[in-house]
Design a protein around this motif. Structure first.
Motif, PDB file in Angstrom:
ATOM      1  N   ALA A 421       0.844  -1.205   0.000  1.00  0.00           N
ATOM      2  CA  ALA A 421       0.000   0.000   0.000  1.00  0.00           C
ATOM      3  C   ALA A 421       0.873   1.245   0.000  1.00  0.00           C
ATOM      4  O   ALA A 421       1.996   1.239   0.487  1.00  0.00           O
ATOM      5  CB  ALA A 421      -0.911  -0.007   1.217  1.00  0.00           C
ATOM      6  N   GLY A 422       0.334   2.333  -0.559  1.00  0.00           N
ATOM      7  CA  GLY A 422       1.044   3.612  -0.523  1.00  0.00           C
ATOM      8  C   GLY A 422       1.526   4.048  -1.885  1.00  0.00           C
ATOM      9  O   GLY A 422       1.634   3.249  -2.826  1.00  0.00           O
ATOM     10  N   GLY A 423       1.811   5.336  -2.004  1.00  0.00           N
ATOM     11  CA  GLY A 423       2.265   5.889  -3.278  1.00  0.00           C
ATOM     12  C   GLY A 423       1.210   6.794  -3.878  1.00  0.00           C
ATOM     13  O   GLY A 423      -0.001   6.595  -3.668  1.00  0.00           O
ATOM     14  N   GLU A 424       1.664   7.788  -4.618  1.00  0.00           N
ATOM     15  CA  GLU A 424       0.740   8.766  -5.198  1.00  0.00           C
ATOM     16  C   GLU A 424      -0.188   8.140  -6.237  1.00  0.00           C
ATOM     17  O   GLU A 424      -1.311   8.590  -6.430  1.00  0.00           O
ATOM     18  CB  GLU A 424       1.534   9.909  -5.839  1.00  0.00           C
ATOM     19  N   ASP A 425       0.284   7.096  -6.938  1.00  0.00           N
ATOM     20  CA  ASP A 425      -0.534   6.480  -7.969  1.00  0.00           C
ATOM     21  C   ASP A 425      -1.389   5.323  -7.443  1.00  0.00           C
ATOM     22  O   ASP A 425      -1.962   4.558  -8.214  1.00  0.00           O
ATOM     23  CB  ASP A 425       0.354   5.967  -9.110  1.00  0.00           C
ATOM     24  N   MET A 426      -1.481   5.217  -6.133  1.00  0.00           N
ATOM     25  CA  MET A 426      -2.243   4.119  -5.511  1.00  0.00           C
ATOM     26  C   MET A 426      -3.747   4.377  -5.685  1.00  0.00           C
ATOM     27  O   MET A 426      -4.256   5.402  -5.237  1.00  0.00           O
ATOM     28  CB  MET A 426      -1.891   4.036  -4.018  1.00  0.00           C
ATOM     29  N   PRO A 427      -4.484   3.475  -6.325  1.00  0.00           N
ATOM     30  CA  PRO A 427      -5.941   3.662  -6.438  1.00  0.00           C
ATOM     31  C   PRO A 427      -6.634   3.267  -5.133  1.00  0.00           C
ATOM     32  O   PRO A 427      -6.029   2.644  -4.264  1.00  0.00           O
ATOM     33  CB  PRO A 427      -6.321   2.693  -7.566  1.00  0.00           C
ATOM     34  N   GLU A 428      -7.883   3.659  -4.992  1.00  0.00           N
ATOM     35  CA  GLU A 428      -8.655   3.251  -3.808  1.00  0.00           C
ATOM     36  C   GLU A 428      -8.923   1.751  -3.884  1.00  0.00           C
ATOM     37  O   GLU A 428      -9.339   1.239  -4.926  1.00  0.00           O
ATOM     38  CB  GLU A 428      -9.976   4.013  -3.737  1.00  0.00           C
ATOM     39  N   VAL A 429      -8.662   1.071  -2.775  1.00  0.00           N
ATOM     40  CA  VAL A 429      -8.851  -0.387  -2.733  1.00  0.00           C
ATOM     41  C   VAL A 429      -9.725  -0.725  -1.527  1.00  0.00           C
ATOM     42  O   VAL A 429      -9.467  -0.256  -0.410  1.00  0.00           O
ATOM     43  CB  VAL A 429      -7.492  -1.124  -2.606  1.00  0.00           C
ATOM     44  N   ARG A 430     -10.746  -1.525  -1.758  1.00  0.00           N
ATOM     45  CA  ARG A 430     -11.612  -1.980  -0.653  1.00  0.00           C
ATOM     46  C   ARG A 430     -11.410  -3.486  -0.492  1.00  0.00           C
ATOM     47  O   ARG A 430     -11.665  -4.259  -1.413  1.00  0.00           O
ATOM     48  CB  ARG A 430     -13.072  -1.645  -0.940  1.00  0.00           C
ATOM     49  N   LEU A 431     -10.936  -3.856   0.707  1.00  0.00           N
ATOM     50  CA  LEU A 431     -10.623  -5.258   0.976  1.00  0.00           C
ATOM     51  C   LEU A 431     -11.487  -5.786   2.110  1.00  0.00           C
ATOM     52  O   LEU A 431     -11.625  -5.135   3.151  1.00  0.00           O
ATOM     53  CB  LEU A 431      -9.152  -5.406   1.364  1.00  0.00           C
ATOM     54  N   THR A 432     -12.029  -6.954   1.889  1.00  0.00           N
ATOM     55  CA  THR A 432     -12.765  -7.642   2.953  1.00  0.00           C
ATOM     56  C   THR A 432     -11.958  -8.857   3.371  1.00  0.00           C
ATOM     57  O   THR A 432     -11.682  -9.741   2.545  1.00  0.00           O
ATOM     58  CB  THR A 432     -14.163  -8.066   2.463  1.00  0.00           C
TER      59      THR A 432
END
Length: 455
Positions: A421-432
């Motif tokens: 995780a992390g970084g300017e180009d990181m998209p939103e991620v939803r994890l269950t």
């Protein structure tokens, strides 16, 4: 929160952060209420009523320290946690037990100073803003000073500005002030003169200010720092707060709070239990107990802020008592901790509740941390059960460290996610997080094949 909380209200507040251990919560709640009751009786009777100190018995990681810490925070009482093993008998290398009370007084001073600073903050901000404008209009310069002036703390006098210069500066001040309030100058850099920290000596684990030793005879030394406006504002506000605060009132209030409301938590007291044989590494065990005794019993301790009585402080001792027994403590010390409470070991159901119920549940903590990097975590109920099983298995297979095992389990569970995780180009991620994910990533959660153990 104030100190007029009833025992039921105290337990209710503790339940927000600590799972189970109802008997321990009841005992500390009663001790806290008795402190309030004592403050309401006559002066003559008040001097005769002493707190009933508490001895908590239970394995590590079940909430002993957290109960004491939350209790102090609940009523804004000075608090200090120490480990009995850090102290040694007088005459041996190690910390002096009176350092416990000195640490408590320092915590009380810091707490009261923060309260007084909050009261004068608005005024300090106005004064700091005025100084900041002056620095931006007329930047600070390092004056040429001869050694005699430096030694005597003398300052060179600046020449008085003419009327024309005063008018010009006044107009410029108004422009700078407006820009400052609009936040346009936050990243601008400037030089600011700050007080240099006086050198300190380390004596017996305590830092001693050389300036204090000389009675303040040494002049204050300053230095120029090159900082941004936002940092300069913080420094100036801090300086102005220090000037506005009545230091004598802070000291007087802090000493009173330490004496009347102080809570001292002595952990690992079972490690100094047992009779010493007079030789070997445990030679000072009983000596430490005898050194702690007068502080718990009630004595006067000298600190750099003044003398402090320990008679009415609440002492909470804790220990696992796996090897030693409570009866191994010297009788005099046992008598100073009349209230004994045993804390329960954590069960699988307790682990599930720890993961879901408290306001500071570990699931909420990790979700908040990863949300910073646009990773939104959620947990299925079966996953929480699998995590509880993993923590129980790990405690059974290795050392039982109670609820602290959950931190190890979560680090193992989220290692890949936290690393990537992390970084300017990181998209939103939803994890269950599912039960299968837990079993595949946490070693202790994997089901063991018992058939290979059958002969």
């Amino acid at each position: 929160m104030n100190q007029e909380l009833t025992p039921r209200e105290v337990v209710r507040e503790l339940d927000r952060y600590i799972v189970g251990q109802n008997e321990a919560k009841r005992m500390v709640a009663i001790a806290l209420r008795n402190r309030y009751r004592r403050s309401r009786v006559s002066d003559e009777m008040r001097e005769e009523i002493y707190p009933k100190n508490i001895l908590m018995i239970g394995p590590t990681g079940v909430g002993k320290t957290e109960i004491a810490r939350r209790l102090a925070k609940l009523v804004n009482a000075p608090f200090v946690k120490v480990e009995a093993t850090k102290f040694t008998e007088v005459g041996y290398v190690g910390r002096d037990v009176e350092g416990i009370i000195r640490d408590l007084v320092e915590n009380a001073i810091r707490m009261v100073k923060e309260e007084h600073a909050a009261r004068v903050k608005t005024r300090a901000e106005v004064l700091a803003e005025d100084r900041l404008v002056s620095l931006l209009v007329d930047p600070a310069r390092k004056p040429a000073r001869n050694p005699i002036d430096v030694l005597l703390g003398a300052r060179n006098k600046e020449p008085e500005p003419t009327e024309e210069e005063k008018q010009r500066l006044s107009g410029r001040r108004a422009d700078i002030l407006q820009q400052l309030r609009e936040g346009k100058l936050e990243e601008q850099e400037l030089d600011i003169e700050v007080e240099e920290a006086a050198p300190q000596l380390e004596v017996g684990g305590n830092a001693i200010n050389i300036g204090d030793m000389m009675g303040g005879m040494m002049p204050k030394r300053t230095k120029l720092r090159h900082v941004k406006v936002k940092e300069a504002r913080r420094i100036l506000i801090s300086e102005e707060e220090e000037k506005l605060i009545d230091q004598d009132a802070v000291k007087e209030e802090a000493l009173r709070r330490a004496e009347q409301n102080g809570i001292v938590f002595i952990d690992e007291i079972d490690k100094i239990a047992g009779r010493s044989s007079g030789q070997g590494p445990d030679v000072s065990r009983e000596g430490v107990q005898r050194d702690i005794l007068p502080i718990v019993e009630g004595s006067v301790v000298n600190t750099k802020h003044g003398s402090v009585r320990t008679d009415f402080m609440l002492f909470i001792a804790a220990g696992a008592f796996h090897v030693a027994k409570v009866s191994d403590l010297i009788p005099e010390l046992q008598g100073r901790f009349p209230v004994h409470v045993t804390l329960d070991s954590l069960t699988r159901d307790d682990f599930v509740r720890i993961l879901t119920q408290p306001d500071n549940a570990i699931t909420r903590q990790y979700a908040a941390l990863l949300e910073v990097d646009k990773v939104y975590l959620s947990f299925e109920e079966e996953a929480l059960s699998a995590l509880a099983d993993a923590a129980c298995n790990a405690n059974d297979q290795g050392e039982n460290i109670g609820a602290r095992r959950l931190h190890a389990v979560f680090e193992e569970l989220l290692e890949d996610i936290s690393f990537n995780a992390g970084g300017e180009d990181m998209p939103e991620v939803r994890l269950t997080i599912t039960a299968d994910y837990v079993r595949s990533h946490v070693k202790a959660a994997k089901k063991t094949d018992l058939n290979r153990y059958i002969l």
